[in-house]
Design an enzyme around this catalytic site. Sequence first.
Site, PDB file in Angstrom:
ATOM      1  NE  ARG A  45       3.816   8.577  -8.513  1.00 18.86           N
ATOM      2  CZ  ARG A  45       4.382   7.312  -7.873  1.00 18.86           C
ATOM      3  NH1 ARG A  45       5.729   6.799  -8.384  1.00 18.86           N
ATOM      4  NH2 ARG A  45       3.641   6.604  -6.969  1.00 18.86           N
TER       5      ARG A  45
ATOM      6  CG  ASP B 269      10.691   8.651   6.957  1.00 20.93           C
ATOM      7  OD1 ASP B 269      10.104   8.241   5.726  1.00 20.93           O
ATOM      8  OD2 ASP B 269      11.764   9.233   6.835  1.00 20.93           O
ATOM      9  N   GLY B 270       7.255   7.604   6.056  1.00 21.34           N
ATOM     10  CA  GLY B 270       6.150   8.406   5.038  1.00 21.34           C
ATOM     11  C   GLY B 270       6.818   9.728   4.368  1.00 21.34           C
TER      12      GLY B 270
ATOM     13  CE  LYS C 161       8.012   7.546  -4.633  1.00 26.80           C
ATOM     14  NZ  LYS C 161       8.454   7.028  -5.886  1.00 26.80           N
TER      15      LYS C 161
ATOM     16  CG  ASP D 271       6.294   3.062  -7.523  1.00 24.65           C
ATOM     17  OD1 ASP D 271       5.781   4.349  -7.399  1.00 24.65           O
ATOM     18  OD2 ASP D 271       6.052   2.212  -6.890  1.00 24.65           O
TER      19      ASP D 271
ATOM     20  N   GLY E 270       0.992  -1.189   0.004  1.00 24.40           N
ATOM     21  CA  GLY E 270       0.096  -0.152  -0.194  1.00 24.40           C
ATOM     22  C   GLY E 270       0.749   1.293   0.197  1.00 24.40           C
TER      23      GLY E 270
ATOM     24  N   GLY F  94       2.732   3.872   1.382  1.00 25.81           N
ATOM     25  CA  GLY F  94       3.214   4.114   2.869  1.00 25.81           C
ATOM     26  C   GLY F  94       3.747   5.657   2.969  1.00 25.81           C
TER      27      GLY F  94
ATOM     28  CG  ASP G  82       5.208  -3.454  -5.036  1.00 26.52           C
ATOM     29  OD1 ASP G  82       6.133  -4.565  -5.134  1.00 26.52           O
ATOM     30  OD2 ASP G  82       5.888  -2.334  -4.451  1.00 26.52           O
TER      31      ASP G  82
HETATM   32  P1  AMP Z   1       9.187   1.393  -3.419  1.00 23.06           P
HETATM   33  O1  AMP Z   1      10.346   0.564  -3.264  1.00 23.06           O
HETATM   34  O2  AMP Z   1       8.988   2.842  -3.480  1.00 23.06           O
HETATM   35  O3  AMP Z   1       8.068   0.959  -4.514  1.00 23.06           O
HETATM   36  O4  AMP Z   1       8.148   1.074  -2.014  1.00 23.06           O
HETATM   37  C1  AMP Z   1       7.762  -0.064  -1.609  1.00 23.06           C
HETATM   38  C2  AMP Z   1       6.697   0.119  -0.326  1.00 23.06           C
HETATM   39  O5  AMP Z   1       7.507   0.602   0.808  1.00 23.06           O
HETATM   40  C3  AMP Z   1       5.557   0.695  -0.858  1.00 23.06           C
HETATM   41  O6  AMP Z   1       4.405   0.249  -0.123  1.00 23.06           O
HETATM   42  C4  AMP Z   1       5.994   2.171  -0.292  1.00 23.06           C
HETATM   43  O7  AMP Z   1       4.817   2.898   0.209  1.00 23.06           O
HETATM   44  C5  AMP Z   1       6.845   1.664   0.724  1.00 23.06           C
HETATM   45  N1  AMP Z   1       7.876   2.650   1.447  1.00 23.06           N
HETATM   46  C6  AMP Z   1       8.868   3.284   0.755  1.00 23.06           C
HETATM   47  N2  AMP Z   1       9.389   4.209   1.423  1.00 23.06           N
HETATM   48  C7  AMP Z   1       8.543   4.529   2.503  1.00 23.06           C
HETATM   49  C8  AMP Z   1       8.882   5.460   3.446  1.00 23.06           C
HETATM   50  N3  AMP Z   1       9.953   6.476   3.825  1.00 23.06           N
HETATM   51  N4  AMP Z   1       7.681   5.646   4.558  1.00 23.06           N
HETATM   52  C9  AMP Z   1       6.681   4.500   4.354  1.00 23.06           C
HETATM   53  N5  AMP Z   1       6.599   3.863   3.519  1.00 23.06           N
HETATM   54  C10 AMP Z   1       7.700   3.746   2.462  1.00 23.06           C
HETATM   55 MG    MG Z   2       6.499   1.082  -5.201  1.00 24.65          MG
END
Ligand code: AMP
Ligand code: MG
Length: 486
Positions: free
Chosen positions: A172, A121-122, A109, A258, A86, A88, A248
Amino acid sequence: MPIAFDNSYARLPERFFALTPPTPVPAPRLVKLNDALAAELGLDRDWLASPEGVAMLAGNAIVVGSTPIATAYAGHQFGQFVPQLGDGRAILLGEVVDRSGVRRDIQLKGAGRTRFSRGGDGRAALGPVMREYIVSEAMAALGIPTTRALAFVLTGESVMREEAMRGAILTRVAASHIRIGTFQFFAVRQDGEALRLLADHVIARHYPQAAGAANPYLALFDAVIAAQAELIVRWLLVGFIHGVMNTDNASIAGETIDYGPCAFLDAYDPSTVFSSIDTGGRYAYGNQPSIALWNLTRLAEAMLPLFAEDTDAAVALAQNALGAFAPRYRAAYDAGIARKLGLAGEGEGEADRALGSEFLELLGTQGADFTLSFRHLSRLQAGLAGEEPLRTALGDDPALDEWLARWRERSAETAPGAMLAVNPAYIPRNHRIEAAIAAAQERDDFGPFAELLAVLAQPFEERPEFAEYEMPPKPEERITATFCGT
Ligand code: AMP
Ligand code: MG
């Protein structure tokens, strides 16, 4: 109302997302606004650049009409299934219908924690946000389906990654943020009703022609296969390596999405990997077609109950559909390489394929630069340069003479300039991206970023003042690893 949001995804049942407002940031500062994209979306760039606009882009204010959500999805990460990922750290503000009638998502983002943040940390860091901005806009200018970058703000916070980095938020824009993993999310929960609603939403939004088919869900799957096959071919033809082709990170709409540790090839080598986390080379340049098929097979598994009531019948339909990937990919790839080599007119099948693979073999043997070599060849064909630059790049190989003789014969009737229009002079080279990030991170200097964007906005248009941007990295400039920076 500054933006006419209409949020069809937020009208789906609640289990598709979590209603989540962005978390405000201390000191928003707009660094870059994409005027051309704002115009395409029918948005007022002056409003976006105003204090209220920047407040929205930073997540500090929710404008009327926006229903901020974090979407739910699952996914296979490096082959391992994770039933709940999801958004994050990404928050969908809503959808707008653009100037050509296409519905587009507007998402922040790095906008703060959500129900799906797990340990994160979002937030997003300056480096990855700049990389995504640069590369996604470069891909768009190359004509490759991609999410876009509308804006980029600094938050005034710092975020902890491999090192402390300045916090940033990317706005984005995407055809949608629905992923293969979105289907997997409902499939693993055996939520047939949600699967059907999701598929209906995707058909209405992205593949309306599937609605009229005898089996609309199978037609939807066929369309996703075609879109993925064509997308991966486009990547290969420009030397793009996505870096994290998890399910994903595979868009159902067929856009590149992504951008993490992505990069472009310099020297041609199909086993090239940049991502520091891809230690096994799963997502190497040359593996991308087979990974796309692997991902589509996971989508088929998720969609099985939609194809037919009887499981055996559904599996047979899925296998038959998946069988179309390889020929489709092959045909698109062969046609693309033929265009890059200026082999116009009726393709000559085997002979043309041999010209393509032998040229790549020459590049590989010499470790020659992929983009520059095709550009040298294009200039040669257009009569703008002699053989010298190509010979310097490829070495004095007798195989090159033999190859050139055959190529000249096959490309003689191609219009001069045709190759220059498909083989870019400028790609977002890794060392340039890193230099732009370093200037911004260390000196608050966004000059190199702005100049790089200007160069990449017209990738086929040679400008003498930017000649340096065509060049591969010098040995001391070479970047071999990129970080996810999540
Ligand atoms: P990504 O590798 O960017 O495609 O992210 C994979 C998953 O990790 C997704 O569910 C993202 O929303 C979550 N995610 C990546 N970075 C963060 C972050 N700094 N804080 C919270 N969730 C994250
Ligand atoms: Mg992703």
